[in-house]
Design a protein around this motif. Structure first.
Motif, PDB file in Angstrom:
ATOM      1  N   GLY A  61       9.764 -12.804  -9.577  1.00 60.84           N
ATOM      2  CA  GLY A  61       9.948 -12.025  -8.361  1.00 60.84           C
ATOM      3  C   GLY A  61       8.800 -12.190  -7.397  1.00 60.84           C
ATOM      4  N   LYS A  62       8.591 -11.166  -6.582  1.00 57.82           N
ATOM      5  CA  LYS A  62       7.539 -11.198  -5.568  1.00 57.82           C
ATOM      6  C   LYS A  62       6.837  -9.848  -5.539  1.00 57.82           C
ATOM      7  N   ALA A  63       5.625  -9.850  -4.979  1.00 58.73           N
ATOM      8  CA  ALA A  63       4.863  -8.607  -4.855  1.00 58.73           C
ATOM      9  C   ALA A  63       4.032  -8.650  -3.582  1.00 58.73           C
ATOM     10  N   GLY A  64       3.680  -7.477  -3.107  1.00 58.60           N
ATOM     11  CA  GLY A  64       2.855  -7.390  -1.913  1.00 58.60           C
ATOM     12  C   GLY A  64       1.916  -6.201  -1.974  1.00 58.60           C
ATOM     13  N   LYS A  65       0.778  -6.339  -1.308  1.00 56.77           N
ATOM     14  CA  LYS A  65      -0.207  -5.252  -1.247  1.00 56.77           C
ATOM     15  C   LYS A  65      -0.498  -4.950   0.216  1.00 56.77           C
ATOM     16  N   LYS A  66      -0.297  -3.700   0.594  1.00 56.96           N
ATOM     17  CA  LYS A  66      -0.515  -3.290   1.973  1.00 56.96           C
ATOM     18  C   LYS A  66      -1.991  -2.995   2.231  1.00 56.96           C
ATOM     19  N   SER A  67      -2.340  -2.870   3.498  1.00 53.17           N
ATOM     20  CA  SER A  67      -3.735  -2.650   3.871  1.00 53.17           C
ATOM     21  C   SER A  67      -4.285  -1.333   3.323  1.00 53.17           C
ATOM     22  N   ASP A  68      -3.385  -0.365   3.040  1.00 51.63           N
ATOM     23  CA  ASP A  68      -3.841   0.912   2.487  1.00 51.63           C
ATOM     24  C   ASP A  68      -3.962   0.879   0.967  1.00 51.63           C
ATOM     25  N   GLY A  69      -3.718  -0.306   0.369  1.00 47.37           N
ATOM     26  CA  GLY A  69      -3.840  -0.464  -1.077  1.00 47.37           C
ATOM     27  C   GLY A  69      -2.553  -0.262  -1.835  1.00 47.37           C
TER      28      GLY A  69
END
Length: 260
Positions: A61-69
């Motif tokens: 799959g895929k994953a992401g990390k936003k600027s707020d953690g």
């Protein structure tokens, strides 16, 4: 696991759905992990094709990390690996080499591991399974330490219960506790229950109904794992058995960091 397969094969059609939510791993704090309907169904069908054997596979799959953690991940595919010797190093090495190319071509990353045990009452991650899952987690987090890694262990008794509920038409309003799988995540060296992970469509029983339909039509016999491919190379191992609907693979374009 013979009884799980036989009871699921007797399922009739109906409609229903489910859920869990989140993961709290040390690698990146709280994470929301969404397991799609396709990997859930494919992993169970893999085990039901080989009811007297242990089976395993990889979750992609895929994953992401936003600027707020904040971390989010979507498991969109399950790739069946073995149904004989689950920890056979040469077979695993060969499978992962091909899998690496498959992931690059589809812009996917490895997000976890699944396993079903041969003994009907053995529904925990085995030592050899833990070694494989640990290696996957180590490899993933060498690339991105914040990426949550999922381990899914099939619960044979839970599958029996699910099949019985389907046959008797006794699905509940909330089916999230009746999935036939255990979801784990790794914290401080151990794999522990991940009660907050979400599985698409299980709360209302829709996904469980789809699983029963697939088994009723004997589609589990179409599952091809790497063992099958080694025995007969004309069998397409990395050809998805079920297609992931567009938009359900996860979009992390707005994230400050992405995996893969």
């Amino acid at each position: 696991r013979e009884s799980s397969r036989e009871s699921l094969e007797g399922c009739e059609r109906k409609e229903t759905r489910a859920g869990n939510k989140k993961e709290g791993g040390k690698a990146g704090g709280m994470a929301k992990v969404h397991v799609g309907q396709v990997p859930y169904i494919v992993s169970i069908m893999h085990s039901l094709k080989h009811p007297s054997s242990s089976v395993n596979g990889v979750l992609l799959g895929k994953a992401g990390k936003k600027s707020d953690g904040t971390v989010e991940a979507t498991v969109s595919e399950a790739i069946p690996l073995l149904h004989s010797h689950l920890s056979l190093a040469p077979a695993l090495d060969g499978a992962f080499a091909l899998l690496d190319e498959y992931c690059k071509a589809r812009s996917l990353g490895i997000l976890g591991y699944y396993q079903a045990n041969a003994h009907h009452l053995h529904n925990e991650l085995t030592p050899q399974g833990k070694r494989i899952a640990d290696k996957i987690a180590e490899s993933v987090r060498e690339s991105k330490k914040w990426v949550p890694v999922v381990c899914m262990v099939l619960d044979n008794e839970g599958l029996d219960e699910l099949a019985d509920m389907k046959a008797k038409g006794t699905f509940k309003q909330d089916m999230s506790k009746h999935t036939g799988v255990k979801l784990l995540h790794k914290t401080t060296g151990s794999w522990v229950p991940a009660d907050n992970f979400e599985i698409e469509g299980v709360a209302a029983g829709v996904t469980q109904n789809t699983l029963c339909d697939e088994i009723a039509f004997a589609h589990h016999l179409d599952v091809i794992d790497f063992d099958d491919h080694l025995n007969d190379t004309s069998k397409g191992w990395l050809q998805p058995l079920m297609v992931v609907e567009e938009g359900k693979g996860g979009s992390f374009a707005g994230c400050s960091e992405q995996y893969p």
